[in-house]
Structure formats: structure tokens, C-alpha cells
Design an enzyme around this catalytic site. Structure first.
Site, PDB file in Angstrom:
ATOM      1  N   TRP A  46      58.363  -7.629  33.164  1.00  0.00           N
ATOM      2  CA  TRP A  46      59.005  -6.394  33.599  1.00  0.00           C
ATOM      3  C   TRP A  46      60.034  -5.860  32.583  1.00  0.00           C
ATOM      4  O   TRP A  46      60.977  -5.158  32.956  1.00  0.00           O
ATOM      5  CB  TRP A  46      59.669  -6.566  34.970  1.00  0.00           C
ATOM      6  N   ASP A  82      46.566  19.293  56.215  1.00  0.00           N
ATOM      7  CA  ASP A  82      47.737  19.236  57.086  1.00  0.00           C
ATOM      8  C   ASP A  82      48.781  20.279  56.678  1.00  0.00           C
ATOM      9  O   ASP A  82      48.962  20.565  55.494  1.00  0.00           O
ATOM     10  CB  ASP A  82      48.351  17.835  57.012  1.00  0.00           C
ATOM     11  N   GLU A 117      44.843  23.213  59.466  1.00  0.00           N
ATOM     12  CA  GLU A 117      45.815  23.086  60.544  1.00  0.00           C
ATOM     13  C   GLU A 117      46.858  24.196  60.361  1.00  0.00           C
ATOM     14  O   GLU A 117      47.859  24.017  59.669  1.00  0.00           O
ATOM     15  CB  GLU A 117      46.484  21.709  60.520  1.00  0.00           C
TER      16      GLU A 117
END
Length: 687
Positions: free
Chosen positions: A91, A337, A391
Site C-alpha cells: 500500500w 431511477d 421512473e
């Protein structure tokens, strides 16, 4: 067809749009101009499938293994350096894993040998920008997981030795969509997060047996907060890992296809989660890479970020996301949506939309409307059998019209006013006071040039703070009086009305019908995902299937009715023929009757009055009852002899729809019946 001809077509379909010809023309010009801009940007001005080819960013950006090496591409214009960090290098940023800028448009590249990365390793980007730096999950990451101890999200190298092998070559049949809205995580009875595999094994057979031909899956793209129901998306190209592996989702979809069931997913392109590490907020150190800068870039009600649909790179990202799910997971379409929030600069908040002027003014976000049109072009050109559903609660004209008719291209729009109607009636008005005339008007009040999907309730009506339809009707009595041998007036009323409201909604639906999982058998409890306010409990984030499976409880009776209702709809293909003809409606009697494709639907909503020899106008012929909500197997009282034929009798005066014949029926209180015209169906072929 020219733009002017397209405008003529849409105005012909709806003459009320005539005063808005110039705005409609401007809308279509903007769509074509944006398409040409995208094609020019990608140097594909004249390619026949240019837009489809443009929607392939997922094959370039992100991490891929090709030509015996790892290839990683990123778009981060404001970044001054990018490093790959993860399990492979402890990391820590290092020169070995540093990206190289490859052009002046913010594109970065990293090439690594095959041995540099291993399947299953976790990684993130370490993004550096003027004045700051931080970890980021790649925008095109295909696998994102959360550490169970630290709760930190990371991308994951995903290159399984055995890629999923699809078993079924599926093409969505041209049938009326009977949609089962479902959530994988809460589709099991145990208090936990359900898996793709559990849904495949346990829930898919229920959906098949229930008679639904389409599944609409919620919460599939990765989202950091489980309680958002999947509507605060962070990683648009990664299926939610809390439910299992990408291959497990593929198996779910493949298995559904083998059952003849289409699979849609919710696509949330109306906004994005504001998270910096997990999401796209401040991705390259700026707030305006994917989103609008300043207040326009934040949704005031949802605490999320709003995409800048005018940016070619953002359109590339979102259009590629549409294609990605079609290509890689073979989904059969999308429910888009939050369309209303996209279409208007004020997100439609507090707007009643009572005038056509509200659809054609400076509040309309033309960039968003343009994106939706291009998304539909990509989806339908790539998969002509796929369907898209909007929608939208505003009623924007043309959303669900084909582009060949001057529309935006959605196949269907939700009839969102109907569940609100049932809430109003069941919450605020005694059924003794219901106006059947008003009910009829609201049930058929839709844009008749566009296809609609109706529903009595979706997940929205089942969330904590609200109530399901059955709970509004029965309330706490459900906890104590649902045994089949328990005669209870309130439960009897609730069951009777629950069946009638669902049947009348289905029978008057424009072109499709939707149900949220569990509501078909009257699931008693609301949905509440684990959160601090409920002590992180999963008690309400599940479905109690055992209630419907128990033959000693009344839930199975509602389940029986839902199956019979859908079977009738499919057998007689009722919703394919959208014309619904009113035969009779009376507020004083609470009786409604209408005809649709050789079937007559009769509803007696009266709370305490049954009618003998009730006369309604009808096309001449002999009729038989093919469905009665009063049947004992549906929790009724068996007051009707369904094997008795009914023959119309002539009358001197025609009072409705020009019919000179009348049916004479016994209509028990709170009962619905469906009759078929034997003469009509002797010349037809039921499905």
C-alpha cells in the site's frame, strides 16, 4: 425522418402540445447535436454504430488483462500523479506502479507484467493533485469489496481461472411485463444479508411459480451504505459484493433466463454518492470532474452529487455503464431511477406539474433530457429486445415515446400516481365514502400515446415510516387474527379490499404491472435496513416467506389470488390491448364495470350491500365467470356460483357505450368478478 416531421408526429398524438412546437423542435435538435458532438469527439462521425462504439469506455478504462499484460487506464484531468497501491506493494506509492500521463486530456496509463498482480489482491489508487492527495477507488472498477474489520472499501483484482460460462441464449420475449421488484439482500427470511446464490436457489422458483415474467433487481451497482437501498451508488461498474461474486450474479441472471424470466436492474444515473474514497466525489481533487461545480452539483434533498450531462467524458462514462451491464451481465433492460430529479434544475421538488408550461421552460435540464435520449439509443440499438422504464412523477410528455415518433425513447413509464391514490383512499377516506367515479378517472388518467406500468405499491410504500397496503387496511390486527379459523371483521375487510385494489390496478394498467416482493401475499411488516436508530438490526430487512407457505394462515390465500390474477392476465393477454371501455360506474352503489379485450371486470366496493340481479350494459353474448375474488381459496365466502352462465338480455334504451344488452349479476359486497364473452373467445386463441 426530419425533425419537423417528428414534431408533427408527437403533436398529432397529443394536440395539447401544439403551442410547444418550437420547444419540441429545440429538444430534438439538441439531442442530435449532442450525438454528433460525441461522435466527433471520438472521431467516429460517420461510423454506422458510432454511438454504440462510443459506449465502450468500460473496455478501455479501468484494469484489464490483455496481450499477456495488465493494462490500466484512468481519466483524471486535475491529477498530477497517480499510483497503484495495494497488497502487491504494501500500500505504498512506488515508481514501479506509477501511471504515466499519455495526452493532454487527463488520460493516464499503467502497464504491468502478468506476474505483477494476482487474482483476489486488493488495491486502490493513490491520487495526487495540486495541494492534496488521497486514496481513490477507480471509477471503472469491476469488483469492490469492504473489509469486515476495518470497513474500508477497496477494489479487487478479479481474474478467476474459470470465467462464468453462460448456459442460456436468451432473447426477451415480446410479452406484457409482469414485474417482480426484488432486493437480493433482503430476499431471505433469516436476519442477515442474502446472497445472489440464495436468491437463485430459493427466490427465483417462487417468482416463477407466482407467474411473473420479469424481475427488477434493486441495489445491484455497488453502494457503500446498505440502508440506501442501492440508490447512493459509488462504483457503477461493480456489482454489489455484499451479495456475492460477479459470477454468482451471472448465474442468477442465467438461471432466470432458463426459466423464461427477463432481468432488469435499477440504473441510478440521476445522482451519485458524495463519498470521496469510495465514490466519484473529488475524484481527481476537483468537485467538477464528473459533476456540476458549486450548488448545482449537490442534490439538496438526497445529499448526493449531480452529474454534468453536458460533458462528453461524463456521457462516455454513463453510456458505457448502460452497455456494460448489457454486455457483461446480459441484463434485459433497466429501470432508470429518479428521472424527475434529472429533468428539472430544481429536481421537481415541491412542484405539482399541473400545466404543460411546467414541461417547457428554463427549469428543464435539457442536458439531462439529451443524455436520456442517447442512453435509450445505445440500449435499443445494441439490444432491440431490451426494455427501459422511466421512473418519472412529473408526467414529462414524450419520455416513453419511440425516437421515431419524436420521443426520448423509453419503452414504459411508471404510473406513479396510482400508489399515491391508494394511500390517500386507504389512509384518509373510509371506504364507505370512496368515490368510484374518481377512482376510475385516476386509474385511467395517463398519457395514452405512451406505455405505462401500473402498481398498487412498490418498495417506496413499504419503507419504515410508511405502511404496506395490507397494513393500512388491517393494521395491528394482522399480528393476532391471520389464522384461517379466526373470523375477524377487520381482517376480512382488509383481505377483500387488498384483492380488489390489486385486481382493479392490474385490469386498468396501461401496458404492464409491478409488484414488490412479498406484497403479493400481504407481507405484514415494513422495510427497515440496519442503522443506528434500530441498533443495526436486520429484523425488518428480510421477507417472511414462511407466512405464505403456512396453509393455516390467510397469507397463502392472498398468494393464491395473486397467482390466479396473473394467470388470467397472461391467458387472455389482457394488457396487450390497452383500450379499456367503461360500462358502468355508480358512486351510490360503489359499483364499477368495464370491458377489456373480451373480458368484463366488475367490482362491488360497497361496504355492506350485496346486489342481486344487478344490471350493467354489456356487449351481447353469453358470459362465464373466470375469476371471483370471493372464492374460498382466495379467502372469500363462496357466495358466487361461478359455473353458472350469464346471458345478456336486450333493453329498449342504451345508457352506456351504446350497448342495447345488459348482464344481470349477483354482486356480493366487496367482491370483484371477471367474466369472459364466450362468443368473442370462440374466435380468439387464449395464451
Amino acid at each position: 425522418m426530419s425533425i419537423h416531421h417528428l414534431v408533427d408526429t408527437i403533436v398529432h398524438n397529443d394536440p395539447w402540445l401544439a403551442p410547444y412546437r418550437s420547444q419540441l423542435t429545440h429538444r430534438l435538435i439538441a439531442i442530435e447535436a449532442r450525438r454528433q458532438q460525441l461522435c466527433h469527439t471520438q472521431q467516429q462521425d460517420h461510423a454506422p454504430n458510432a454511438l454504440i462504439d462510443i459506449a465502450s469506455g468500460h473496455e478501455y478504462f479501468g484494469l484489464h488483462f490483455r496481450n499477456n499484460q495488465w493494462q490500466f487506464h484512468e481519466w483524471a484531468p486535475n491529477a498530477s500523479a497517480i499510483y497503484l497501491v495495494g497488497d502487491m506493494n504494501q500500500w505504498q506509492p512506488s515508481a514501479e506502479f506509477q501511471f504515466q500521463r499519455i495526452d493532454g486530456h487527463g488520460h493516464w496509463e499503467l502497464l504491468l507484467p502478468e506476474t505483477a498482480l494476482q487474482h483476489g489482491q486488493h488495491y486502490r489508487l493513490h491520487m495526487v493533485w495540486p495541494g492534496g492527495e488521497g486514496p481513490r477507488i477507480p471509477a471503472y472498477a469491476r469488483r469492490v469489496v469492504q473489509d469486515s474489520q476495518t470497513l474500508i472499501f477497496s477494489a479487487q483484482v478479479w481474474r478467476p481461472k474459470s470465467p462464468y460460462c453462460w448456459k442460456n441464449h436468451f432473447k426477451r420475449p415480446n410479452v406484457t411485463p409482469l414485474i417482480y421488484e426484488a432486493h437480493v439482500g433482503m430476499a431471505q427470511e433469516e436476519g442477515k444479508v442474502g446472497s445472489y446464490q440464495e436468491f437463485t436457489v430459493n427466490t427465483l422458483p417462487r417468482i416463477k411459480a407466482a407467474g411473473y415474467n420479469t424481475i427488477q433487481l434493486m441495489g445491484i451497482p455497488e453502494h457503500p451504505y446498505y440502508g440506501s437501498f442501492g440508490y447512493h451508488v459509488s462504483s457503477y461498474f461493480a456489482p454489489a459484493s455484499r451479495f456475492g461474486s460477479p459470477e454468482a450474479l451471472m448465474e442468477l441472471i442465467d438461471t432466470a433466463h432458463g426459466m423464461g424470466i427477463s432481468v432488469l436492474i435499477d440504473l441510478v444515473h440521476s445522482h451519485a454518492v458524495a463519498n470521496h474514497v469510495e465514490g466519484l466525489g473529488l475524484y481527481d481533487g476537483t468537485s467538477y470532474q464528473f459533476f456540476h461545480e458549486g450548488p448545482r452539483g449537490r442534490h439538496p434533498a438526497w445529499d448526493s452529487c449531480c452529474f454534468n450531462y453536458a460533458k462528453p467524458e461524463v456521457l462516455h462514462f454513463l453510456l458505457s455503464n448502460c452497455r456494460y451491464w448489457l454486455d457483461n451481465f446480459k441484463v434485459d433492460g433497466f429501470r432508470f431511477d429518479g428521472i424527475t430529479s434529472m429533468l428539472y434544475h430544481d429536481h421537481g421538488l415541491g412542484q405539482a406539474f399541473t400545466s404543460y408550461d411546467h414541461y417547457f421552460n428554463h427549469n428543464v435540464d435539457l442536458d439531462a433530457l439529451t443524455y436520456l435520449a442517447l442512453a435509450n439509443q445505445v440500449i435499443h440499438n445494441l439490444r432491440p429486445d431490451a426494455i427501459t422504464i422511466a421512473e418519472d412523477m412529473s408526467g414529462m410528455p414524450g419520455l416513453a415515446l419511440p425516437t421515431a415518433q419524436g420521443g426520448i425513447g423509453f419503452d414504459y413509464r411508471f404510473a406513479m400516481g396510482i400508489p399515491d391514490l391508494w394511500i390517500k383512499y386507504t389512509k384518509d377516506i373510509r371506504d364507505e365514502d370512496w368515490s368510484i367515479v374518481h377512482l376510475w378517472h385516476e386509474l385511467i388518467n395517463r398519457r395514452h400515446d405512451e406505455k405505462t406500468i401500473s402498481y398498487t405499491e412498490s418498495h417506496d410504500q413499504a419503507l419504515v415510516g410508511d405502511k404496506t397496503l395490507i397494513f393500512r387496511l388491517a393494521d395491528a390486527a394482522m399480528y393476532w387474527h391471520m389464522n384461517r379459523d379466526d373470523e375477524h371483521l377487520l381482517i376480512d375487510r382488509a383481505i377483500a379490499l387488498h384483492k380488489m385494489l390489486r385486481l382493479v390496478t392490474l385490469a386498468t394498467a396501461g401496458h404492464g404491472y409491478l409488484n414488490f416482493m412479498g406484497n403479493e401475499f400481504g407481507h405484514p411488516e415494513w422495510i427497515d435496513f440496519p442503522r443506528e436508530g434500530n441498533h443495526w438490526s436486520y429484523h425488518h430487512a428480510r421477507r417472511q416467506w414462511s407466512l405464505a407457505d403456512n396453509p393455516n394462515l390467510k397469507y397463502c390465500l392472498l398468494n393464491n389470488f395473486d397467482q390466479a390474477m396473473l394467470a388470467l392476465c397472461k391467458t387472455y393477454d389482457a394488457l396487450r390491448y390497452s383500450d379499456v371501455h367503461l360500462l358502468w360506474v355508480r358512486d351510490d352503489d360503489k359499483v364499477l364495470a368495464f370491458e377489456r379485450h373480451g373480458l368484463i371486470w366488475v367490482f362491488n366496493f360497497h361496504a355492506n350491500k350485496s346486489f342481486t340481479d344487478y344490471s350493467i350494459p354489456a356487449p351481447a353474448g353469453e358470459y362465464e365467470v373466470i375469476l371471483s375474488s370471493d372464492d374460498e381459496r382466495f379467502g372469500g365466502h363462496n357466495r358466487l356460483a361461478t359455473d353458472t352462465p350469464h346471458v345478456t338480455l336486450p333493453v329498449e334504451d342504451s345508457t352506456s357505450e351504446g350497448h342495447s344488452q345488459r348482464l344481470h349479476l349477483y354482486l356480493p359486497t366487496r367482491t370483484a368478478i371477471v367474466l369472459k364473452n364466450r362468443q368473442f373467445w370462440s374466435t380468439q386463441k387464449p395464451g
